[in-house]
Design a protein around this motif. Structure first.
Motif, PDB file in Angstrom:
ATOM      1  N   ALA A  63       0.621  -1.342  -0.188  1.00  0.00           N
ATOM      2  CA  ALA A  63       0.088   0.149   0.054  1.00  0.00           C
ATOM      3  C   ALA A  63       0.838   1.365   0.090  1.00  0.00           C
ATOM      4  CB  ALA A  63      -0.696  -0.631   0.985  1.00  0.00           C
ATOM      5  N   VAL A  64       0.432   2.799  -0.942  1.00  0.00           N
ATOM      6  CA  VAL A  64       0.750   3.782  -0.690  1.00  0.00           C
ATOM      7  C   VAL A  64      -0.026   4.905  -0.898  1.00  0.00           C
ATOM      8  CG1 VAL A  64       3.650   2.695  -2.068  1.00  0.00           C
ATOM      9  CG2 VAL A  64       1.588   3.504  -3.689  1.00  0.00           C
ATOM     10  N   GLU A  65       0.668   5.705  -0.268  1.00  0.00           N
ATOM     11  CA  GLU A  65      -0.595   6.036   0.113  1.00  0.00           C
ATOM     12  C   GLU A  65      -0.024   8.101  -0.135  1.00  0.00           C
ATOM     13  OE1 GLU A  65      -4.309   7.937   0.229  1.00  0.00           O
ATOM     14  OE2 GLU A  65      -3.492   5.875  -0.169  1.00  0.00           O
ATOM     15  N   ASN A  66      -0.836   8.747  -0.733  1.00  0.00           N
ATOM     16  CA  ASN A  66      -0.374  10.814  -0.556  1.00  0.00           C
ATOM     17  C   ASN A  66      -1.194  10.513   0.511  1.00  0.00           C
ATOM     18  OD1 ASN A  66      -0.238  13.169  -0.513  1.00  0.00           O
ATOM     19  ND2 ASN A  66      -1.620  13.419  -2.430  1.00  0.00           N
ATOM     20  N   ILE A  67      -0.212  10.864   1.721  1.00  0.00           N
ATOM     21  CA  ILE A  67      -0.938  11.538   3.194  1.00  0.00           C
ATOM     22  C   ILE A  67      -0.968  12.574   3.322  1.00  0.00           C
ATOM     23  CG2 ILE A  67      -0.311   9.382   4.059  1.00  0.00           C
ATOM     24  CD1 ILE A  67       2.263  10.421   5.385  1.00  0.00           C
ATOM     25  N   GLY A  68      -0.910  13.501   2.360  1.00  0.00           N
ATOM     26  CA  GLY A  68      -0.806  15.103   2.600  1.00  0.00           C
ATOM     27  C   GLY A  68      -0.056  15.893   3.411  1.00  0.00           C
ATOM     28  N   ASP A  69       0.750  16.990   3.405  1.00  0.00           N
ATOM     29  CA  ASP A  69       1.780  17.832   4.137  1.00  0.00           C
ATOM     30  C   ASP A  69       2.284  17.908   5.711  1.00  0.00           C
ATOM     31  OD1 ASP A  69       4.066  19.172   4.536  1.00  0.00           O
ATOM     32  OD2 ASP A  69       3.120  21.484   3.435  1.00  0.00           O
ATOM     33  N   ILE A  70       2.119  16.651   6.952  1.00  0.00           N
ATOM     34  CA  ILE A  70       2.086  15.882   7.496  1.00  0.00           C
ATOM     35  C   ILE A  70       3.446  17.323   8.614  1.00  0.00           C
ATOM     36  CG2 ILE A  70       1.118  13.939   6.915  1.00  0.00           C
ATOM     37  CD1 ILE A  70       3.736  13.163   8.281  1.00  0.00           C
ATOM     38  N   ASN A  71       3.729  17.270   7.831  1.00  0.00           N
ATOM     39  CA  ASN A  71       4.978  17.712   8.976  1.00  0.00           C
ATOM     40  C   ASN A  71       4.790  19.237   8.490  1.00  0.00           C
ATOM     41  OD1 ASN A  71       6.020  17.906   6.954  1.00  0.00           O
ATOM     42  ND2 ASN A  71       8.469  17.753   7.471  1.00  0.00           N
ATOM     43  N   GLN A  72       4.063  20.219   7.398  1.00  0.00           N
ATOM     44  CA  GLN A  72       3.453  21.496   7.215  1.00  0.00           C
ATOM     45  C   GLN A  72       5.159  22.465   6.807  1.00  0.00           C
ATOM     46  OE1 GLN A  72       0.117  22.756   7.726  1.00  0.00           O
ATOM     47  NE2 GLN A  72       0.445  20.833   6.675  1.00  0.00           N
ATOM     48  N   ASP A  73       5.699  22.007   5.923  1.00  0.00           N
ATOM     49  CA  ASP A  73       6.812  22.391   5.466  1.00  0.00           C
ATOM     50  C   ASP A  73       6.776  22.354   3.735  1.00  0.00           C
ATOM     51  OD1 ASP A  73       6.648  19.669   4.273  1.00  0.00           O
ATOM     52  OD2 ASP A  73       8.904  19.659   4.634  1.00  0.00           O
ATOM     53  N   SER A  74       5.613  22.615   3.815  1.00  0.00           N
ATOM     54  CA  SER A  74       5.027  22.893   2.152  1.00  0.00           C
ATOM     55  C   SER A  74       5.112  22.045   1.169  1.00  0.00           C
ATOM     56  CB  SER A  74       5.788  24.366   1.682  1.00  0.00           C
ATOM     57  OG  SER A  74       5.643  25.701   2.596  1.00  0.00           O
ATOM     58  N   TYR A  75       5.788  20.308   1.734  1.00  0.00           N
ATOM     59  CA  TYR A  75       6.316  19.322   0.390  1.00  0.00           C
ATOM     60  C   TYR A  75       4.756  18.010   0.619  1.00  0.00           C
ATOM     61  CZ  TYR A  75       9.800  22.284  -0.370  1.00  0.00           C
ATOM     62  OH  TYR A  75      11.059  23.491  -0.540  1.00  0.00           O
ATOM     63  N   GLN A  76       4.035  17.704   0.025  1.00  0.00           N
ATOM     64  CA  GLN A  76       3.517  16.348   0.567  1.00  0.00           C
ATOM     65  C   GLN A  76       4.417  15.074   0.953  1.00  0.00           C
ATOM     66  OE1 GLN A  76       1.199  16.177  -2.977  1.00  0.00           O
ATOM     67  NE2 GLN A  76      -0.710  17.193  -2.280  1.00  0.00           N
ATOM     68  N   ASP A  77       3.496  14.233   1.906  1.00  0.00           N
ATOM     69  CA  ASP A  77       4.562  13.102   2.025  1.00  0.00           C
ATOM     70  C   ASP A  77       3.721  11.850   1.781  1.00  0.00           C
ATOM     71  OD1 ASP A  77       6.090  15.347   3.872  1.00  0.00           O
ATOM     72  OD2 ASP A  77       4.390  15.384   4.220  1.00  0.00           O
ATOM     73  N   ILE A  78       4.585  11.499   2.042  1.00  0.00           N
ATOM     74  CA  ILE A  78       4.135   9.554   1.434  1.00  0.00           C
ATOM     75  C   ILE A  78       4.447   8.328   3.136  1.00  0.00           C
ATOM     76  CG2 ILE A  78       4.097   9.972  -0.829  1.00  0.00           C
ATOM     77  CD1 ILE A  78       6.373   7.905  -0.715  1.00  0.00           C
ATOM     78  N   ALA A  79       3.133   7.809   2.812  1.00  0.00           N
ATOM     79  CA  ALA A  79       3.270   6.186   3.151  1.00  0.00           C
ATOM     80  C   ALA A  79       3.428   4.888   2.911  1.00  0.00           C
ATOM     81  CB  ALA A  79       2.228   6.054   4.564  1.00  0.00           C
TER      82      ALA A  79
END
Length: 453
Positions: A335-351
């Protein structure tokens, strides 16, 4: 994850349960279902959503239909799609010629989890393989709904049917949204790989037994035209797997055509088992993350991989992906997922889920985006063992703030009848820096006067 806006603003977790017991008016024993869970500290606050509560055994069979195998929300105030890819259509019932076609079926629900009978969209009539030519060479084993999603512009529903055309698989995009028609959007499709009108298997860009439509995502600004692109995995294409980037043809056409095909790098790696569209480096171009959970290297403890393709202004011909490796037998990348910008650094993150990691307890790896694309060292590793569950990370959902603190949260599924919600929160890091002035003390100079005690 779903946000309801009307009749009240409510954030809920929607959980598919493909092996749930049948409802009262269904004639089967195990049908699957959908559960709605409020975001509280209680562990048992999930309720079964009541729909699909009927069955006409003369024309259909819902035993082991796996309703809930796919669940997706359109976004705040939008619709919900729920699918049963093993739904069967019965023909010539109670005769020597009786047969069953595994066509699959999807339901669309309104934002409040009800079926609006006045809406053309709502209900269970999303079964496009019904009535088509039968047999596994055509649409008799369609299995529509193994993957299903909404395009992010709210225009289309996209379905994968990996069993069509001798398991070549197809992808279909369509909409029945009267609101869009009222606003002058007449480009409603349907668009289909193989062409909605021609139904030509030779137009499918992968060979038999490829499973195109097994995974789906979509976005704009993926290819140089910046229009809508549908990204679909075909994890058995050419024995390695592939990911196909599809675009709509002209409005007069009914075809989804390939723009690019990303080829799997390893034999039997299941490249394309899951896909995610995400802008990791914040350049306005959408990048693509591909799971290959059965990738392995004979030398080294590598089992499962994720390939990160950083978009080069819509050009995909010469991109060398970044490979993130899992450990042996972990199924890293299932499973791979776009989890949004969880650390609010303007770059989106993944899990990334690795449900067989840690002897089957499972782990989930969180990676941060950056100006350079992706930080290849996980920022955080979440473990199933600490919660005493198995196959943690089998499914992932994110990119929605459930607790209203302006940070997107993550939901992680397992095969232990348990889903865990991880609430993202800000963390203050304090660094100590001690400076001494002057750096040196000259003991020969007495500057303290008589104030020394």
């Amino acid at each position: 994850m779903h946000r309801q806006l009307n009749p009240s603003d409510k954030r809920i977790l929607l959980i598919g349960a493909p092996r749930a017991k049948a409802l009262a008016n269904q004639k089967a024993n195990i049908t699957g279902g959908l559960y709605s869970c409020d975001i509280t500290t209680q562990t048992k606050d999930c309720d079964r959503v009541d729909f699909d509560n009927e069955e006409d055994v003369k024309v259909e069979n819902k035993e082991n239909q796996w309703l809930g195998v796919t669940v997706n929300s359109q976004g705040p105030g939008g619709k919900i799609v729920v699918c049963a890819h093993r739904y069967q259509r019965r023909l010539f019932v109670d005769t020597a010629q009786e047969s069953r076609d595994i066509i699959g079926r999807c339901y669309v629900l309104s934002q409040d989890l009800t079926v609006d009978t006045s809406s053309d969209e709502d209900g269970g009539n999303w079964k496009f393989c019904e009535g088509r030519t039968r047999g596994h060479e055509q649409f008799g084993s369609c299995q529509q709904g193994l993957a299903a999603t909404f395009t992010k512009d709210y225009h289309y529903l996209v379905f994968g049917a990996p069993g069509a055309y001798n398991w070549k698989g197809i992808v279909r995009a369509e909409q029945k949204n009267n609101t869009l028609l009222e606003k002058g959007y007449y480009d409603d499709g349907p668009y289909e790989v193989g062409d909605e009108n021609l139904l030509d298997p030779n137009l499918v860009p992968v060979p038999a037994n490829s499973y195109l439509g097994f995974s789906l995502d979509s976005g704009h600004s993926i290819t140089k035209g910046r229009g809508l692109t549908i990204v679909s995995g075909a994890p058995r294409a050419n024995h390695c797997g592939a990911v196909v980037l599809l675009r709509k043809e002209t409005q007069s056409s009914a075809r989804l055509s390939p723009e690019y095909i990303l080829e799997g790098p390893g034999l039997a790696s299941s490249f394309g088992y899951d896909v995610a569209v995400v802008d990791l480096n914040g350049d306005g171009w959408q990048d693509i993350v591909v799971g290959a959970p059965q990738f392995f290297l004979k030398e080294g403890d590598v089992g499962g991989a994720v390939y990160v393709y950083i978009n080069q202004a819509g050009k995909w011909d010469n991109i060398t992906p970044i490979r993130l490796n899992g450990t042996k037998d972990s199924m890293f990348g299932l499973a791979v997922e776009n989890i949004g910008d969880i650390n609010q650094d303007s770059y989106q993150d993944i899990a990334v889920g690795a449900p067989y990691e840690d002897s089957g307890a499972g782990k989930v790896f969180v990676y941060h985006g950056s100006a350079n694309g992706i930080n290849t060292v996980p920022a955080q590793i979440l473990e199933g063992k600490t919660n005493n569950i198995k196959l943690f990370g089998y499914s992932l959902a994110g990119n929605l703030d459930l607790d209203k603190n302006s940070y997107p949260d993550i939901a992680i599924g397992s095969l232990s009848d348990t889903v865990l919600i991880y609430r993202t929160k800000p963390i203050i890091s304090i660094k100590q820096d001690v400076r001494i002035t002057p750096k040196e003390i000259d003991f020969t100079k007495k500057t303290c006067g008589n104030h020394i005690w």
